[in-house]
Enzyme design. Structure first.
Site, PDB file in Angstrom:
ATOM      1  CE1 TYR A 165      11.421  62.030  70.601  1.00 40.42           C
ATOM      2  CE2 TYR A 165       9.792  63.534  71.540  1.00 40.42           C
ATOM      3  CZ  TYR A 165      11.044  62.949  71.574  1.00 40.42           C
ATOM      4  OH  TYR A 165      11.923  63.284  72.573  1.00 40.42           O
ATOM      5  CE  LYS A 215      12.555  59.818  73.502  1.00 39.50           C
ATOM      6  NZ  LYS A 215      13.847  59.121  73.492  1.00 39.50           N
ATOM      7  CG  PHE A 250      11.905  69.383  82.107  1.00 38.80           C
ATOM      8  CD1 PHE A 250      12.123  68.208  82.834  1.00 38.80           C
ATOM      9  CD2 PHE A 250      10.632  69.925  82.121  1.00 38.80           C
ATOM     10  CE1 PHE A 250      11.098  67.607  83.578  1.00 38.80           C
ATOM     11  CE2 PHE A 250       9.610  69.336  82.864  1.00 38.80           C
ATOM     12  CZ  PHE A 250       9.841  68.179  83.587  1.00 38.80           C
ATOM     13  CG  ASP A 296      25.274  57.813  66.545  1.00 43.21           C
ATOM     14  OD1 ASP A 296      25.139  58.584  67.519  1.00 43.21           O
ATOM     15  OD2 ASP A 296      24.630  57.950  65.478  1.00 43.21           O
ATOM     16  CG  ASN A 308      19.951  64.168  63.734  1.00 41.92           C
ATOM     17  OD1 ASN A 308      20.214  64.997  62.870  1.00 41.92           O
ATOM     18  ND2 ASN A 308      19.222  64.473  64.798  1.00 41.92           N
ATOM     19  CB  SER A 364      11.033  63.488  76.493  1.00 40.18           C
ATOM     20  OG  SER A 364      10.398  64.712  76.259  1.00 40.18           O
TER      21      SER A 364
END
Ligand code: UD1
Length: 344
Positions: free
Chosen positions: A152, A156, A181, A33, A37, A127
């Site tokens: 964004y 995906k 979701f 990582d 964030n 997503s």
């Protein structure tokens, strides 16, 4: 010997909860990582819950040589769960190149390294945004992909296509794409949870910060939608339930439980909850008031979307168990813990 799993974005929100579940299930986890964030202390939270401190590399997945060193140092990585990505929809509109680089080059690097190090499978964090506003609800996995409303969302879709084309070309690994979701809540221990950077963009952290008095009031983006109470509807899923689906997906790929090299699953509860219902559920289950006002619609918002999770229920043997009410209590407990720790 424990099977090794590389988790990119493993100190992030969904990543950290998944690391814990993998460890509990007997996997050895290696986290990579860049802490863009998230914070290093998340590792302490993970260790407090599972009793195991995962290996951690502060590396950006865009940096292929450093990523490669991790595969060399930890020979025998069997699977990858790829969470690392930028995820602020609004920001992506203003910084498209940053989003395309962060969210696409990282996947390319991983897919290129996988055959070199005999990694057998990759789980990809996708997503429900790929469905846009679905024509039929609840939405199933074969619903058409709609043009993305933001860079964004586009990343995906593109990533799903990259994985599909790579598998189709016969590269020697499997993939499971999970379309989430709306993940909410925190680990019941309140040792890990969501840590938004600055003003939260997502609903639940804004609700808990408002309940805590950090924010004066919550803005409800629109009450004139074509829904029973006029506010938008989403499918809010408990983050630990979501994390467990990743462990099942990894087991499935590594134990060859399916002949399909690529599988796609919706991860949701199947229950649509409006913004106003969610606020109400929070107040009822925690006893804390959330001051709010109705404001105009947020650009790019989908009116209503919730999952048909039957395919995941049947094929993965996975079901979202926790209710929204129970989950909101965990989000609140986490917010209180952050306050105790002087973080937020
Ligand atoms: C958004 C993205 C989704 C992405 C996810 C990542 C869109 C259309 N969807 O989900 O693709 O994967 O973020 O984080 O952008 N709301 C308020 N007030 C607030 C915040 C939110 O009323 O202060 C409402 C929104 O209008 C929406 C609901 O709460 O109806 C949920 O919003 P949010 O938590 O931001 O999630 P999504 O928009 O569903």
């Amino acid at each position: 010997m424990k099977k090794k799993i590389l988790v990119t974005g493993g100190t992030g929100y969904i990543g950290s909860h998944t690391v814990v579940e993998l460890q509990v299930a007997g996997y050895e986890v290696i986290i990579v990582d860049n802490l863009s964030n998230s914070i290093r202390e998340v590792i302490d939270g993970i260790e407090k819950i599972s009793g195991i401190r995962p290996a951690f590399y502060e590396v950006d997945c865009n940096d292929k040589p450093s990523l490669q060193n991790i595969f060399i140092e930890h020979r025998g990585i069997k699977g990858i769960i790829h969470f690392a990505a930028s995820k602020a929809v609004g920001e992506s509109v203003h910084k498209p190149l940053e989003y395309y680089r962060n969210n696409i080059v990282t996947l390319l690097n991983l897919l290129e390294l996988m055959p070199e190090y005999n990694v057998e499978g990759i789980v990809f964090s996708s997503s429900c945004t790929v469905y846009g506003q679905p024509d039929i609800l609840p939405v199933t996995e074969d619903a058409p992909i709609k043009p993305a409303l933001s860079p964004y969302g586009n990343t995906k879709q593109i990533n799903e296509e990259i994985i599909r084309d790579t598998i189709h070309a016969g590269l020697p690994f499997k993939s499971i794409i999970l379309r989430y979701f709306n993940p909410i809540g925190a680990h019941p221990s309140a040792e890990i949870g969501e840590l938004p950077n600055g003003v939260p963009q997502n609903l639940v952290p804004f609700v808990t910060q408002t309940a805590m008095g950090i924010r004066q009031e919550l803005s409800v983006f629109g009450d004139d939608y074509d829904t029973p109470d006029g506010s938008c509807i989403r499918d809010y899923i408990n983050v630990v339930d979501l994390a467990k689906a990743h462990v099942i997906s990894i087991d499935r790929m590594l134990e060859n439980k399916s002949d399909d090299k690529l599988e796609i699953f919706n991860l949701g509860t199947g229950r649509g909850v409006s913004v106003l219902e969610l606020i109400n559920a929070f107040e009822k289950s925690t006893g804390v008031k959330v001051p709010y006002k109705i404001v105009g619609r947020r650009e790019g918002d989908i009116e209503k979307v919730w999952a048909n999770p039957e395919y995941a229920n049947k094929i993965l043997g996975w079901t979202a168990k926790e209710t929204v009410e129970e989950t909101l209590v965990t989000a609140w407990n986490w917010q209180k813990r952050l306050r105790e720790r002087g973080i937020q």
